[in-house]
Design an enzyme around this catalytic site. Structure first.
Site, PDB file in Angstrom:
ATOM      1  N   ASP A  43      -8.239  -8.516   2.164  1.00 31.70           N
ATOM      2  CA  ASP A  43      -8.677  -6.832   1.934  1.00 31.70           C
ATOM      3  C   ASP A  43      -8.045  -5.651   3.095  1.00 31.70           C
ATOM      4  O   ASP A  43      -8.054  -6.337   4.117  1.00 31.70           O
ATOM      5  CB  ASP A  43     -10.074  -6.646   2.163  1.00 31.70           C
ATOM      6  N   HIS A  90       0.137   2.280  -8.068  1.00 27.13           N
ATOM      7  CA  HIS A  90       1.208   1.910  -7.704  1.00 27.13           C
ATOM      8  C   HIS A  90       0.989   1.203  -6.721  1.00 27.13           C
ATOM      9  O   HIS A  90       1.526   0.250  -6.765  1.00 27.13           O
ATOM     10  CB  HIS A  90       2.566   2.481  -7.857  1.00 27.13           C
ATOM     11  N   ASP A 147     -19.200  -7.289   1.199  1.00 26.35           N
ATOM     12  CA  ASP A 147     -18.833  -7.429   2.584  1.00 26.35           C
ATOM     13  C   ASP A 147     -20.056  -7.564   2.714  1.00 26.35           C
ATOM     14  O   ASP A 147     -21.537  -6.623   2.505  1.00 26.35           O
ATOM     15  CB  ASP A 147     -18.375  -5.681   3.293  1.00 26.35           C
ATOM     16  N   CYS A 201       5.479  -1.374 -12.637  1.00 30.31           N
ATOM     17  CA  CYS A 201       3.988  -0.399 -12.875  1.00 30.31           C
ATOM     18  C   CYS A 201       3.963   0.754 -13.505  1.00 30.31           C
ATOM     19  O   CYS A 201       5.130   1.351 -14.610  1.00 30.31           O
ATOM     20  CB  CYS A 201       2.676  -0.206 -11.750  1.00 30.31           C
ATOM     21  N   CYS A 210      10.209  -1.010  -9.699  1.00 28.42           N
ATOM     22  CA  CYS A 210       8.728  -1.418  -9.775  1.00 28.42           C
ATOM     23  C   CYS A 210       8.464  -1.551 -11.100  1.00 28.42           C
ATOM     24  O   CYS A 210       9.462  -0.517 -12.244  1.00 28.42           O
ATOM     25  CB  CYS A 210       7.732  -0.299  -8.793  1.00 28.42           C
ATOM     26  N   CYS A 246       4.975   4.028 -12.245  1.00 30.59           N
ATOM     27  CA  CYS A 246       6.550   3.762 -12.179  1.00 30.59           C
ATOM     28  C   CYS A 246       7.474   4.129 -13.906  1.00 30.59           C
ATOM     29  O   CYS A 246       8.477   4.583 -13.568  1.00 30.59           O
ATOM     30  CB  CYS A 246       7.589   2.373 -11.631  1.00 30.59           C
TER      31      CYS A 246
END
Lengths: 382, 382
Positions: free
Chosen positions: A266, A335, A93, A306, A304, A309
């Site tokens: 983003d 997560h 940015d 991940c 989930c 999780c």
């Protein structure tokens, strides 16, 4: 002098596009969400974790890095991706957003933006030329031109004057750019005024940028206005270049924006909310602080897979959060980023199979149903 | 009622022992360093990372967990190892050390220790019986009996009275223990008085504990006194049971204590120092804050193959630390724990090959040489 940034659209479904961006640091499948790594680190995450979750492009902030550790240092350490140990690409940015959000310590004129460093109070002047120079030194794969990100609300005349300044700065950014490998994106402004959005888009897209962004949204305007302006903005950008909707948003916002034809996003939500105990799940947002989770043996999101999780119960995550353990921030951030990353991968697949609308509605409905059920059962007070 | 905790000594070299401890949650190779996970989390680390680094046993604190989230909750969530997502074993400290370190909020009498909760001010009474009950509920594989950890300095008569209280509490802990699977360790006190160390050891080792600990050291006494008392303490403990030196210490301390015949260690140094920018390396301790590392492209420890040293330069780690990024704490903690874990694995191998003394001297000399060189070149001021 547009760089040979390769952007290929591989499938479309309505306005939604699925494709890939080829950067000096590898390919990025789109639509892509970029985790925010302001100071060359996505807060609480390690770069190999981002990679494992499928992220190939992260965002960093040129202003913050110019202040500390300095663009020369990052360049000397091999450029930002190498510096932060990330095997993928980095978008920086320009600092225009910081000019708005840190407004008390700056002034803006034709030349550029004057900041007081938030670290040591030193004066930093960000001009279109220095913004490009800094980003070139940082070694960003994708650079953003310096814009004035208008705050909300702003009157029509001021918004018009501002976007015209942004257009003049955009030209100066292109002139200033020396790198032949680092892509440069232009940013469309215009606040919440359709005529100004059209005017800005005409000015910016007339310039040979490698990609185009819709900026100045998610700065306080009502959600419907944001979505209307985003949709208008997408329709004003070239088909064959990557389109980046800056600073947006929730999972539902991303799904809507993908349908409009945006390719890149983003937002600090998945990372910032995580550090405050907030999790995005397939059944809506939950706050791990709530007493209802005190003895809940289920993972954050039952659907989930991940690492968070797989390893942790809500009861443990709540304990970590209430105890102020760093692992709480880590686990929830991981997560949330996994959730966002999977959402984008699923969106890509849905576009390729031309089922995007069905997919997006399914996800949005599940979130709405989950949140309705959750709010209906909200009987506890933490 | 000693539990069938299996401890097997597989090799010795001088007084040093290499072996394994078999717990309900798997085997632990000894000598073993236990990372400190006070509140059921090793600060900044995830449990799978501890496992990947070779850790099979971590320490948690019964007092802190009894206060929050509560022993009943941890029991109901499957016990502490399951609660924290760790595939290995857990040892819980009884709270005796907290009685000393949080002394302003407690009183001690024959019955036990009265605390004010550091969370909500509620009164918590830790008796030998409740300390065992809490640890049984927590599901610790290895439990510690409640002791009075004497502060330093303390007069001989007070230290004597204290160790006698500790001995009476030790008996009560054994009587109170109901579990047939969770091991219980006794703790020897006696401050810095050899006659009192002998008296306490005689009292405690006369009781049928599953293992024995030397406690009350590293609480402010001079280093040489600590090492003298630790050596005396080891010589007073049974050969056939695991020996645990509590709260010690630096890498050099651990190497010395292994030579004395200790099998288990815990210390906050690798984790706490990491969060303050301190790293343990094969060439001594370094502080990542120092300006000399600003542009240093080398890893923290050139001889280390941990994740931190593989991914990050000193320059990046310094940037993370100076910016207050969570990743700084994570990376340095992971490095330090990896360093400690590797040190223990190398010690095990050296004992097995009967080269322990050579190995330990080599490591200690390299640290001393590195620190001498570092201090000689300390020309910067941060």
């Amino acid at each position: 002098m547009a760089t040979p940034l390769s952007f290929e659209i591989r499938a479309t479904d309505g306005e939604a596009r699925m494709g890939r961006l080829v950067t000096p640091h590898g390919e990025v499948a789109t639509p892509a969400f970029m985790p925010v790594g302001t100071r060359a680190a996505v807060k609480a995450m390690a770069p190999d974790e981002l990679w494992s979750m499928g992220y190939r492009l992260v965002l960093a902030n040129a202003y913050h890095l110019a202040v500390r550790p300095g663009a020369d240092l990052v360049r000397d350490m091999g450029g930002i991706a190498h510096f932060m140990g990330f095997d993928g690409a980095v978008l920086t940015d320009s600092g225009g957003f910081q000019a708005m959000s840190l407004a008390k310590i700056n002034s803006i004129d034709e030349d550029g933006i004057r900041f007081r460093s938030h670290v040591d109070g030193a004066l930093l002047v960000l001009t279109p030329e220095s913004a490009v120079e800094i980003q070139e030194k940082l070694g960003a794969d994708l650079m953003m031109s310096l814009d004035e990100c208008t705050r909300f609300p702003i009157e029509h005349p001021q918004a018009k004057a501002s976007l015209e300044l942004t257009a003049r700065w955009a030209e100066r950014c292109l002139v200033a750019r020396k790198s032949t490998t680092q892509a440069l994106f232009g940013i469309v402004q215009g606040s919440v005024y359709p005529d100004l959005r059209r005017m800005s888009a005409a000015q910016i897209t007339a310039l040979p940028f490698d990609g185009y962004a819709t900026g100045g949204l998610s700065v306080g305007e009502p959600k419907e206005v944001m979505l209307d302006m985003a949709a208008l903005g997408a329709s004003l950008l070239p088909q064959d270049k990557p389109r980046y909707l800056m600073g947006v948003g929730t999972p539902q916002d991303l799904l809507a924006a993908v349908a409009m034809g945006y390719d890149m996003f983003d937002c600090v939500l998945p990372t910032r909310n995580a550090r405050n105990g907030g999790a995005f799940t397939s059944e809506g947002r939950i706050s791990i602080k709530r007493a209802v989770y005190m003895r809940d043996p289920r993972p954050l999101d039952p659907r989930c897979d991940c690492r968070c999780c797989t390893m942790f119960s809500r009861a443990y995550l709540r304990h970590l959060y209430m105890s102020g353990e760093i692992l709480a921030a880590r686990a929830l951030t991981e997560h949330n980023l996994y959730f966002y990353g999977r959402l984008m991968r699923e969106a890509q697949a849905a576009i390729a199979s031309r089922t995007y609308k069905t997919f997006a509605n399914y996800v949005i409905d599940a979130i709405a149903d989950g949140e309705a059920a959750l709010n209906g059962s909200k009987t506890d007070v933490v």
